[in-house]
Design an enzyme around this catalytic site. Structure first.
Site, PDB file in Angstrom:
ATOM      1  N   SER A   1       0.803  -1.192   0.027  1.00  0.00           N
ATOM      2  CA  SER A   1       0.153   0.062  -0.091  1.00  0.00           C
ATOM      3  C   SER A   1       0.755   1.165  -0.069  1.00  0.00           C
ATOM      4  O   SER A   1       1.857   1.322   0.411  1.00  0.00           O
ATOM      5  CB  SER A   1      -0.876   0.021   1.152  1.00  0.00           C
TER       6      SER A   1
ATOM      7  N   TYR B   1      -1.433  -0.952  10.556  1.00  0.00           N
ATOM      8  CA  TYR B   1      -1.621  -0.960   9.072  1.00  0.00           C
ATOM      9  C   TYR B   1      -0.347  -0.477   8.263  1.00  0.00           C
ATOM     10  O   TYR B   1       0.144  -1.088   7.427  1.00  0.00           O
ATOM     11  CB  TYR B   1      -2.861  -0.500   8.648  1.00  0.00           C
TER      12      TYR B   1
HETATM   13  N1  NAP Z   1      -8.778  -0.767  -0.806  1.00  0.00           N
HETATM   14  C1  NAP Z   1      -7.897  -0.015  -0.853  1.00  0.00           C
HETATM   15  O1  NAP Z   1      -7.917   1.095  -0.815  1.00  0.00           O
HETATM   16  C2  NAP Z   1      -6.352  -0.663  -0.444  1.00  0.00           C
HETATM   17  C3  NAP Z   1      -5.564   0.380  -0.535  1.00  0.00           C
HETATM   18  C4  NAP Z   1      -4.102  -0.206  -0.539  1.00  0.00           C
HETATM   19  C5  NAP Z   1      -3.934  -1.747  -0.316  1.00  0.00           C
HETATM   20  N2  NAP Z   1      -5.164  -2.403  -0.137  1.00  0.00           N
HETATM   21  C6  NAP Z   1      -4.660  -3.946   0.221  1.00  0.00           C
HETATM   22  O2  NAP Z   1      -5.232  -4.714  -0.903  1.00  0.00           O
HETATM   23  C7  NAP Z   1      -5.579  -5.841  -0.416  1.00  0.00           C
HETATM   24  C8  NAP Z   1      -6.954  -6.264  -0.587  1.00  0.00           C
HETATM   25  O3  NAP Z   1      -7.999  -5.208   0.111  1.00  0.00           O
HETATM   26  P1  NAP Z   1      -9.359  -4.759  -0.418  1.00  0.00           P
HETATM   27  O4  NAP Z   1      -9.166  -3.385  -0.415  1.00  0.00           O
HETATM   28  O5  NAP Z   1      -9.866  -5.771  -1.497  1.00  0.00           O
HETATM   29  O6  NAP Z   1     -10.286  -5.472   0.996  1.00  0.00           O
HETATM   30  P2  NAP Z   1     -11.420  -6.565   1.062  1.00  0.00           P
HETATM   31  O7  NAP Z   1     -12.447  -6.223   0.058  1.00  0.00           O
HETATM   32  O8  NAP Z   1     -11.731  -6.137   2.650  1.00  0.00           O
HETATM   33  O9  NAP Z   1     -10.870  -7.854   0.876  1.00  0.00           O
HETATM   34  C9  NAP Z   1      -9.968  -8.272   1.698  1.00  0.00           C
HETATM   35  C10 NAP Z   1      -9.779  -9.881   1.512  1.00  0.00           C
HETATM   36  O10 NAP Z   1      -8.693 -10.518   2.317  1.00  0.00           O
HETATM   37  C11 NAP Z   1      -9.512 -11.650   2.970  1.00  0.00           C
HETATM   38  N3  NAP Z   1      -8.818 -11.945   4.084  1.00  0.00           N
HETATM   39  C12 NAP Z   1      -8.955 -11.260   5.187  1.00  0.00           C
HETATM   40  N4  NAP Z   1      -8.268 -11.999   6.239  1.00  0.00           N
HETATM   41  C13 NAP Z   1      -7.913 -13.097   5.764  1.00  0.00           C
HETATM   42  C14 NAP Z   1      -7.629 -14.256   6.344  1.00  0.00           C
HETATM   43  N5  NAP Z   1      -7.218 -14.313   7.617  1.00  0.00           N
HETATM   44  N6  NAP Z   1      -7.103 -15.334   5.572  1.00  0.00           N
HETATM   45  C15 NAP Z   1      -7.512 -15.388   4.337  1.00  0.00           C
HETATM   46  N7  NAP Z   1      -8.062 -14.288   3.636  1.00  0.00           N
HETATM   47  C16 NAP Z   1      -8.324 -13.293   4.508  1.00  0.00           C
HETATM   48  C17 NAP Z   1     -10.813 -11.348   2.776  1.00  0.00           C
HETATM   49  O11 NAP Z   1     -11.671 -12.499   2.762  1.00  0.00           O
HETATM   50  P3  NAP Z   1     -12.363 -13.296   4.028  1.00  0.00           P
HETATM   51  O12 NAP Z   1     -12.749 -12.415   5.043  1.00  0.00           O
HETATM   52  O13 NAP Z   1     -13.319 -14.108   3.369  1.00  0.00           O
HETATM   53  O14 NAP Z   1     -11.133 -14.116   4.472  1.00  0.00           O
HETATM   54  C18 NAP Z   1     -11.026 -10.468   1.783  1.00  0.00           C
HETATM   55  O15 NAP Z   1     -11.172 -11.325   0.508  1.00  0.00           O
HETATM   56  C19 NAP Z   1      -5.377  -5.720   1.183  1.00  0.00           C
HETATM   57  O16 NAP Z   1      -4.034  -6.328   1.282  1.00  0.00           O
HETATM   58  C20 NAP Z   1      -5.370  -4.331   1.533  1.00  0.00           C
HETATM   59  O17 NAP Z   1      -4.618  -4.049   2.388  1.00  0.00           O
HETATM   60  C21 NAP Z   1      -6.313  -2.081  -0.258  1.00  0.00           C
END
Ligand code: NAP
Length: 272
Positions: free
Chosen positions: A141, A154
């Site tokens: 990120s 985070y």
């Molecule tokens: N959205 C943003 O603005 C943003 C910005 C920078 C970086 N990111 C990064 O992008 C990645 C995806 O985030 P997102 O925005 O798509 O969020 P999201 O929609 O909340 O997705 C997170 C995913 O991680 C899975 N997860 C969480 N805990 C887990 C565990 N213990 N084991 C296996 N899977 C797990 C969740 O599935 P389950 O709950 O079903 O396990 C879900 O599929 C993350 O690493 C986040 O930090 C996001």
């Protein structure tokens, strides 16, 4: 992957960036293995991929259990005859100011974003090196560039991943195994839906996933987006500490995603 990736494993594929990445990779002919904890959501994503003519398999997994993660990936690698692309995308946010921060707030973030990512990235690494072929991708990120307000766990988890991936890439040069660090800004997903503050240059998840797929195909070392926030974040890296401490301070309303009761201490008024 990049070019010629046959089979990809994606963690966090039940929602947000991971689910969209799975759809876009599958649409380009990659067989995708979807992991996360919520099986029903994984099945829905897989069904939508199959309905569009793609190949998808569901493998429920909690990446905060590193041993189970390594075991599952090696078993899948055996069963599928070699996974070419590993995407460590699973992650959780954590928004809490330091004055209210406890170990129990940070532990899940560290277990998933750090332990889970490391286990995912290393599970098949020796096999990929032996095969002289493979691609490791981590979703870090822009929040990992500096200590962001109300984001100690985070921000630090993503700083870890940025540095970890860079070291991997240095070590793996010339082995045929590629390493890509994806550093998104704000992307509209269930994770950011919980945010109550203004998110500059918020991106659509399809655009974000398309940039990731493009970066993987071009075997880029680092992928950042959106470019305006990436440029600001890059500039922020050069801001001196004394200035950062003043600029970054969070002046907004309380932004805790989860409100935890403060501990209550019994005070013996009578003393002894
Ligand atoms: N959205 C943003 O603005 C943003 C910005 C920078 C970086 N990111 C990064 O992008 C990645 C995806 O985030 P997102 O925005 O798509 O969020 P999201 O929609 O909340 O997705 C997170 C995913 O991680 C899975 N997860 C969480 N805990 C887990 C565990 N213990 N084991 C296996 N899977 C797990 C969740 O599935 P389950 O709950 O079903 O396990 C879900 O599929 C993350 O690493 C986040 O930090 C996001």
């Amino acid at each position: 992957m990049g070019r010629g990736s046959r089979i990809a494993w994606i963690s966090g594929a039940s929602s947000g960036i991971g689910a969209e990445l799975a759809r876009q990779l599958a649409a380009r002919g990659t067989e995708v293995v979807l992991s996360a904890r919520r099986r029903e959501l994984l099945e829905e994503v897989a069904a939508s991929i199959r309905a569009a003519g793609g190949r998808a398999r569901v493998e429920p997994l909690d990446v905060s259990d590193p041993e189970a993660t390594v075991e599952a990936l090696r078993r899948l690698d055996d069963e599928l005859g070699g996974i070419d692309l590993v995407i460590a995308n699973a992650g959780v946010g954590n928004s809490r100011r330091a004055v209210e921060l406890g170990w129990e707030d940070c532990a899940p973030t560290i277990a998933i974003n750090v332990d889970g990512a490391v286990a995912s990235l290393l599970a098949l690494l020796p096999r990929m090196v032996e095969r002289g072929h493979g691609h490791l991708v981590g979703i870090s990120s822009l929040a990992g560039y500096r200590g962001m307000p109300a984001s100690a766990a985070y921000s630090a988890s993503k700083a870890f991943l940025i540095t970890f991936l860079e070291s991997l890439r240095v070590d793996l040069r010339g082995t045929g195994v590629f390493v890509t660090d994806v550093r998104p800004g704000f992307v509209r997903t269930p994770m950011t839906d919980a945010n109550r503050f203004h998110m500059p240059f918020l991106m659509d998840v399809r655009d974000a996933a398309a940039r990731v797929v493009d970066g993987i195909e071009r075997r880029k070392a680092v992928v950042t987006f959106p470019w305006r926030l990436a440029a600001l974040a890059q500039l922020a890296r050069f801001v001196p500490t004394w200035l950062w401490d003043r600029l970054a301070v969070d002046k907004g309303p309380a932004r805790n995603a989860v409100v935890r009761p403060r501990p209550v201490f019994d005070v013996d008024e009578g003393g002894s």
